[in-house]
Design a protein around this motif. Structure first.
Motif, PDB file in Angstrom:
ATOM      1  N   LYS A   1      17.224  52.535  32.802  1.00 35.92           N
ATOM      2  CA  LYS A   1      17.262  53.954  33.146  1.00 35.92           C
ATOM      3  C   LYS A   1      16.250  54.159  34.260  1.00 35.92           C
ATOM      4  O   LYS A   1      15.120  53.710  34.161  1.00 35.92           O
ATOM      5  CB  LYS A   1      16.877  54.809  31.943  1.00 35.92           C
TER       6      LYS A   1
ATOM      7  N   LYS B   1      21.917  58.396  31.615  1.00 37.90           N
ATOM      8  CA  LYS B   1      22.619  57.262  31.013  1.00 37.90           C
ATOM      9  C   LYS B   1      22.163  56.017  31.749  1.00 37.90           C
ATOM     10  O   LYS B   1      22.029  56.018  32.958  1.00 37.90           O
ATOM     11  CB  LYS B   1      24.120  57.431  31.152  1.00 37.90           C
TER      12      LYS B   1
ATOM     13  N   ARG C   1      12.909  62.849  31.762  1.00 38.24           N
ATOM     14  CA  ARG C   1      14.063  62.645  32.644  1.00 38.24           C
ATOM     15  C   ARG C   1      14.928  61.487  32.169  1.00 38.24           C
ATOM     16  O   ARG C   1      16.143  61.524  32.268  1.00 38.24           O
ATOM     17  CB  ARG C   1      13.606  62.390  34.072  1.00 38.24           C
TER      18      ARG C   1
ATOM     19  N   ARG D   1      15.450  60.480  29.172  1.00 39.09           N
ATOM     20  CA  ARG D   1      16.214  60.800  27.956  1.00 39.09           C
ATOM     21  C   ARG D   1      17.569  61.405  28.297  1.00 39.09           C
ATOM     22  O   ARG D   1      18.524  61.252  27.556  1.00 39.09           O
ATOM     23  CB  ARG D   1      15.422  61.749  27.062  1.00 39.09           C
ATOM     24  N   SER D   2      17.641  62.122  29.416  1.00 39.66           N
ATOM     25  CA  SER D   2      18.900  62.751  29.794  1.00 39.66           C
ATOM     26  C   SER D   2      19.773  61.840  30.657  1.00 39.66           C
ATOM     27  O   SER D   2      20.917  62.181  30.933  1.00 39.66           O
ATOM     28  CB  SER D   2      18.623  64.058  30.544  1.00 39.66           C
TER      29      SER D   2
END
Length: 173
Positions: free
Chosen positions: A156, A91, A86, A88-89
């Motif tokens: 993140k 910003k 999650r 990684r997607s």
């Protein structure tokens, strides 16, 4: 082949495998993930209860320690994998200036402590390595160098209160 069956029946082997899995997860957490007590308690209670209920129904409670050890590793590995996928997607967002708690210059940490910039982010204390620039500023300003260092994290958050520190930004006033 007979020795392998004997080893896999020993309780100590299963405990060792569970501890090895836990160590891997703790190693991942040390540099990647911070998780709250809510996730820890809720996932651990589910592991204990579901393992007990399923084994009680099957009349196999003597396997409880094996199942709980393996379940801990599997559940927490899945949790960290989902967090990683999650994040990684997502910003990241840049934090505001974080307060520097104290500064230990390079070479003065002694045997039991090491150099670094100690800061607090979301209630957790973290250590960042010193840089050449920060050590130069320490020579000029001494202990008041903490007023001249600006630290920001790129965070993140794949789940609420679960965050990754993606990168660290250190600037100087």
């Amino acid at each position: 082949m007979m020795n392998l069956k004997k080893i896999l029946k020993e309780e100590a082997t299963w405990y060792f495998l569970a501890l090895a899995g836990l160590w891997i997860l703790l190693y991942m957490k040390a540099s990647v993930i911070i998780d709250t007590y809510f996730y820890m308690i809720s996932l651990n209670i589910l592991i204990f209860l579901f393992s007990y209920i399923i084994l009680k129904i099957k009349n196999k409670l003597h396997y409880y320690s094996y199942v709980v050890g393996c379940a801990f590793f599997v559940v927490w590995l899945i949790f960290y994998s989902i967090c990683d996928l999650r994040s990684r997607s997502l910003k990241g967002y840049l934090t505001k200036q974080l307060p520097v708690l104290f500064y230990i210059p390079t070479g003065s940490g002694g045997r039991w402590s090491s150099s670094g910039i100690r800061i607090e982010c979301k209630g957790n204390k973290r250590k960042i390595s010193t840089t050449h620039e920060s050590d130069s500023l320490y020579k000029i300003y001494g202990d008041s160098v903490i007023n001249h260092i600006v630290v920001r994290f790129l965070l993140k958050e794949p789940f609420p209160d679960v965050y990754y520190v993606d990168s660290v930004g250190i600037t100087y006033k």
